[in-house]
Design an enzyme around this catalytic site. Sequence first.
Site, mmCIF file in Angstrom:
data_model
loop_
_atom_site.group_PDB
_atom_site.id
_atom_site.type_symbol
_atom_site.label_atom_id
_atom_site.label_comp_id
_atom_site.label_asym_id
_atom_site.label_seq_id
_atom_site.Cartn_x
_atom_site.Cartn_y
_atom_site.Cartn_z
ATOM 1 N N HIS A 225 0.822 -1.217 0.000
ATOM 2 C CA HIS A 225 0.000 0.000 0.000
ATOM 3 C C HIS A 225 0.853 1.263 0.000
ATOM 4 C CE1 HIS A 225 0.964 0.893 4.202
ATOM 5 N NE2 HIS A 225 0.825 -0.409 4.433
ATOM 6 N N THR B 118 1.493 5.952 4.494
ATOM 7 C CA THR B 118 0.439 6.465 5.366
ATOM 8 C C THR B 118 0.989 7.455 6.392
ATOM 9 O OG1 THR B 118 0.742 4.735 7.030
ATOM 10 C CG2 THR B 118 -0.755 4.239 5.188
ATOM 11 N N PHE C 207 1.042 6.951 9.669
ATOM 12 C CA PHE C 207 1.865 6.200 10.622
ATOM 13 C C PHE C 207 3.200 5.797 10.015
ATOM 14 C CE2 PHE C 207 -1.074 4.359 14.175
ATOM 15 C CZ PHE C 207 -1.306 5.646 14.628
ATOM 16 N N ASN C 208 3.216 5.431 8.717
ATOM 17 C CA ASN C 208 4.487 5.133 8.060
ATOM 18 C C ASN C 208 5.419 6.341 8.142
ATOM 19 O OD1 ASN C 208 2.895 3.326 5.315
ATOM 20 N ND2 ASN C 208 3.691 2.524 7.242
ATOM 21 N N GLU D 50 -1.949 -6.856 7.645
ATOM 22 C CA GLU D 50 -0.619 -6.788 8.224
ATOM 23 C C GLU D 50 -0.545 -7.676 9.466
ATOM 24 O OE1 GLU D 50 2.419 -6.749 8.032
ATOM 25 O OE2 GLU D 50 2.893 -4.645 7.607
#
Length: 228
Positions: A8, A11, A13-14, A86
């Site tokens: 993906h 994001t 959080f990434n 995940e």
Amino acid sequence: MKIYLVRHGKTMFNTIGRAQGWSDTPLTKQGELCITELGLGFAEKGIKFDRAYSSDSGRTIQTINLILKNSANEGIPYKMDWRIREWCFGSFDGAYDGELFDGLIPRFMAENGITRETRTTKDICEAIYEVDTAGWAETWEALIGRISTGFKEIAEEAEATGAKNIVIVSHGMTIGTFVEFLEPKRERPMGLDNGSVSEINYENGKFSIETVGDMSYCHIGQTILNNK
């Protein structure tokens, strides 16, 4: 049948270094741009998908929609499957990566005589299971069981419809674990880029890996946008 297995887009959080797991945050503007480029790269290569799949996490749903829209593949059959989510980090879902992967897990490994050089994917999973205080994290058997069964049944379903090309959007550690499951002698890929593509063939019930973590489609799409 060829499977285009995509991690993906990037994001929130990434971006700030948090362990996302079964928790979820949306793609950032940068993440949306990367996946738009990916879709354009697929279109430039003339890749037509017969079916599309993703996990049931918001970030993979957002990613698959952007891929299909920008690769001229909108309207094809699409299905979500929770089994290709995940890893679940239990009570550490949403925690900073450093707290979990550079703190608790190494400490658990050291206490059990496991070094960074010798630790396996199974060791990491079991460490997360042991340090999780909520009881939500999965055992290794549960984790590898859901991932392998999920991908296998998706491939079987798609093959039964006569599909030649399918796209699946999943997650970094899940994709890495699946790759290692298919080829145990291959080192589990660490740090797969957001928007990367792993190409896997499926025929007569067997998977074979072509490429892992390929970013060339995104680069093609980036060139197209830059030229515009």
